[in-house]
Motif scaffolding. Sequence first.
Motif, PDB file in Angstrom:
ATOM      1  N   UNK A  34       0.824  -1.136   0.006  1.00  0.00           N
ATOM      2  CA  UNK A  34      -0.075   0.013   0.034  1.00  0.00           C
ATOM      3  C   UNK A  34       1.001   1.372   0.043  1.00  0.00           C
ATOM      4  N   UNK A  35       0.690   2.127  -1.186  1.00  0.00           N
ATOM      5  CA  UNK A  35       1.732   3.050  -1.152  1.00  0.00           C
ATOM      6  C   UNK A  35       1.742   4.152   0.053  1.00  0.00           C
ATOM      7  N   UNK A  36       0.664   4.417   0.436  1.00  0.00           N
ATOM      8  CA  UNK A  36       0.511   5.518   1.584  1.00  0.00           C
ATOM      9  C   UNK A  36       1.257   4.699   2.804  1.00  0.00           C
ATOM     10  N   UNK A  37       1.171   3.443   3.031  1.00  0.00           N
ATOM     11  CA  UNK A  37       1.918   2.839   4.221  1.00  0.00           C
ATOM     12  C   UNK A  37       3.316   2.756   3.976  1.00  0.00           C
ATOM     13  N   UNK A  38       3.838   2.628   2.598  1.00  0.00           N
ATOM     14  CA  UNK A  38       5.096   2.738   2.574  1.00  0.00           C
ATOM     15  C   UNK A  38       5.934   4.164   2.687  1.00  0.00           C
ATOM     16  N   UNK A  40       4.577   6.381   4.994  1.00  0.00           N
ATOM     17  CA  UNK A  40       4.354   6.483   6.286  1.00  0.00           C
ATOM     18  C   UNK A  40       5.571   5.957   7.065  1.00  0.00           C
ATOM     19  N   UNK A  41       5.742   4.735   6.607  1.00  0.00           N
ATOM     20  CA  UNK A  41       6.850   3.887   7.213  1.00  0.00           C
ATOM     21  C   UNK A  41       8.366   4.546   7.484  1.00  0.00           C
ATOM     22  N   UNK A  42       8.604   5.332   6.337  1.00  0.00           N
ATOM     23  CA  UNK A  42       9.869   6.231   6.277  1.00  0.00           C
ATOM     24  C   UNK A  42       9.731   7.406   6.834  1.00  0.00           C
ATOM     25  N   UNK A  43       8.745   7.726   7.441  1.00  0.00           N
ATOM     26  CA  UNK A  43       8.559   9.164   8.088  1.00  0.00           C
ATOM     27  C   UNK A  43       8.698   9.290   9.577  1.00  0.00           C
ATOM     28  N   UNK A  44       9.258  10.243  10.181  1.00  0.00           N
ATOM     29  CA  UNK A  44       9.303  10.484  11.708  1.00  0.00           C
ATOM     30  C   UNK A  44       8.654  11.568  12.079  1.00  0.00           C
ATOM     31  N   UNK A 130      17.034  18.360  -2.634  1.00  0.00           N
ATOM     32  CA  UNK A 130      16.354  19.028  -1.568  1.00  0.00           C
ATOM     33  C   UNK A 130      16.310  17.750  -0.465  1.00  0.00           C
ATOM     34  N   UNK A 131      16.873  16.531  -0.573  1.00  0.00           N
ATOM     35  CA  UNK A 131      16.719  15.689   0.395  1.00  0.00           C
ATOM     36  C   UNK A 131      17.800  16.070   1.253  1.00  0.00           C
ATOM     37  N   UNK A 132      17.855  15.693   2.609  1.00  0.00           N
ATOM     38  CA  UNK A 132      18.938  15.553   3.678  1.00  0.00           C
ATOM     39  C   UNK A 132      19.778  14.362   3.267  1.00  0.00           C
ATOM     40  N   UNK A 133      21.006  14.643   3.819  1.00  0.00           N
ATOM     41  CA  UNK A 133      21.914  13.322   3.608  1.00  0.00           C
ATOM     42  C   UNK A 133      20.999  12.122   4.583  1.00  0.00           C
ATOM     43  N   UNK A 134      21.026  11.305   3.991  1.00  0.00           N
ATOM     44  CA  UNK A 134      20.196  10.043   4.573  1.00  0.00           C
ATOM     45  C   UNK A 134      18.595   9.875   4.289  1.00  0.00           C
ATOM     46  N   UNK A 135      18.697  10.904   3.578  1.00  0.00           N
ATOM     47  CA  UNK A 135      16.738  11.210   3.401  1.00  0.00           C
ATOM     48  C   UNK A 135      16.382  10.019   2.474  1.00  0.00           C
ATOM     49  N   UNK A 136      15.201   9.773   2.260  1.00  0.00           N
ATOM     50  CA  UNK A 136      14.450   8.832   1.564  1.00  0.00           C
ATOM     51  C   UNK A 136      13.704   9.374   0.362  1.00  0.00           C
ATOM     52  N   UNK A 137      13.689   8.795  -0.823  1.00  0.00           N
ATOM     53  CA  UNK A 137      12.737   9.073  -1.819  1.00  0.00           C
ATOM     54  C   UNK A 137      11.995   7.694  -1.905  1.00  0.00           C
ATOM     55  N   UNK A 138      10.466   7.951  -2.049  1.00  0.00           N
ATOM     56  CA  UNK A 138       9.714   6.923  -2.302  1.00  0.00           C
ATOM     57  C   UNK A 138       8.807   7.431  -3.605  1.00  0.00           C
ATOM     58  N   UNK A 139       8.817   6.547  -4.732  1.00  0.00           N
ATOM     59  CA  UNK A 139       7.844   6.700  -5.938  1.00  0.00           C
ATOM     60  C   UNK A 139       7.137   5.455  -6.286  1.00  0.00           C
ATOM     61  N   UNK A 140       5.773   5.635  -6.505  1.00  0.00           N
ATOM     62  CA  UNK A 140       5.059   4.588  -7.221  1.00  0.00           C
ATOM     63  C   UNK A 140       4.683   4.967  -8.581  1.00  0.00           C
ATOM     64  N   UNK A 141       5.073   4.296  -9.531  1.00  0.00           N
ATOM     65  CA  UNK A 141       4.795   4.495 -10.779  1.00  0.00           C
ATOM     66  C   UNK A 141       3.815   3.375 -11.632  1.00  0.00           C
ATOM     67  N   UNK A 142       3.348   3.928 -12.600  1.00  0.00           N
ATOM     68  CA  UNK A 142       2.281   2.836 -13.393  1.00  0.00           C
ATOM     69  C   UNK A 142       3.454   2.154 -14.609  1.00  0.00           C
ATOM     70  N   UNK A 143       3.106   0.833 -14.320  1.00  0.00           N
ATOM     71  CA  UNK A 143       3.949   0.023 -15.365  1.00  0.00           C
ATOM     72  C   UNK A 143       3.409   0.057 -16.776  1.00  0.00           C
ATOM     73  N   UNK A 144       4.217  -0.338 -17.877  1.00  0.00           N
ATOM     74  CA  UNK A 144       3.670  -0.326 -19.281  1.00  0.00           C
ATOM     75  C   UNK A 144       2.422  -1.413 -19.371  1.00  0.00           C
TER      76      UNK A 144
END
Length: 248
Positions: A34-38, A40-44, A130-144
């Motif tokens: 579930x994208x939102x939970x992914x 959320x799990x990376x946020x403090x 724009x990310x801090x060192x150690x920051x995380x990027x989460x992306x969900x994309x639509x496949x072909x």
Amino acid sequence: MTNKDYRSFYERTGARNGWNFSAVRTVAEGEAWQYAEEVRARCGPEDALLDIGTGGGEALLVLADAARELVGIDRAAGMIETAKRNAERSGRRNVRFLRMDAERLAFPDGGFDVVCCRHAPFHAGEVARVLKPGGVFVTQQVGEGDKRNLVAAFGRGWREAPPGTLLRRCVSELRDAGFGDVQSFRYDAAEYYRSAEDLMFLLKHAPIIPEFGERDEDVEVLARFAEEHRTEKGIRTNAERMLIVARK
């Protein structure tokens, strides 16, 4: 779909309704996450979160309690207007929305702990900046392979690249931008729409069938598709999604 095509489609859609899909009745089977939970799990609780391509802001507002500050950006004025109205109705005071292009983020270096992006273009270099060192990027994309039977029924679709093309490109761009740890995942789930009207809303407001509704036969093709793919659970198609989690 070229970047020019996407921009044109996106601006028209944002001016109409802000891509508010909350009324579409659909269920999926076989989703691996579930994208939102992914996200959320990376946020403090003290984190700052940036959402690229926020649309009407509905998905970001759901995460309002996951971080201290949340900012949603979108290139379409209509989207941001809708997002601001949704934020006002929600009563959330730690979420704000700004009109901005993903390729030119007007934020200082290292201003965010987490950046997320759902079904929208992003610029890997700007995300890294724009990310801090150690920051995380989460992306969900639509496949072909998304909505394969719909594309086959209409005989046209935006995605003509070989399977995996977008995933490989995104991973490569993120690594080139300096992300050292890049993980990717994929699923292809069954998706059921309650009615032909729900499918019609989807096709009018998402770039699946180019210029849907502008051809005389489109409504007839959709009606035939709905009958041929109707099941007890709804009108069946598929949702192909990919998830990328990259740490700076």
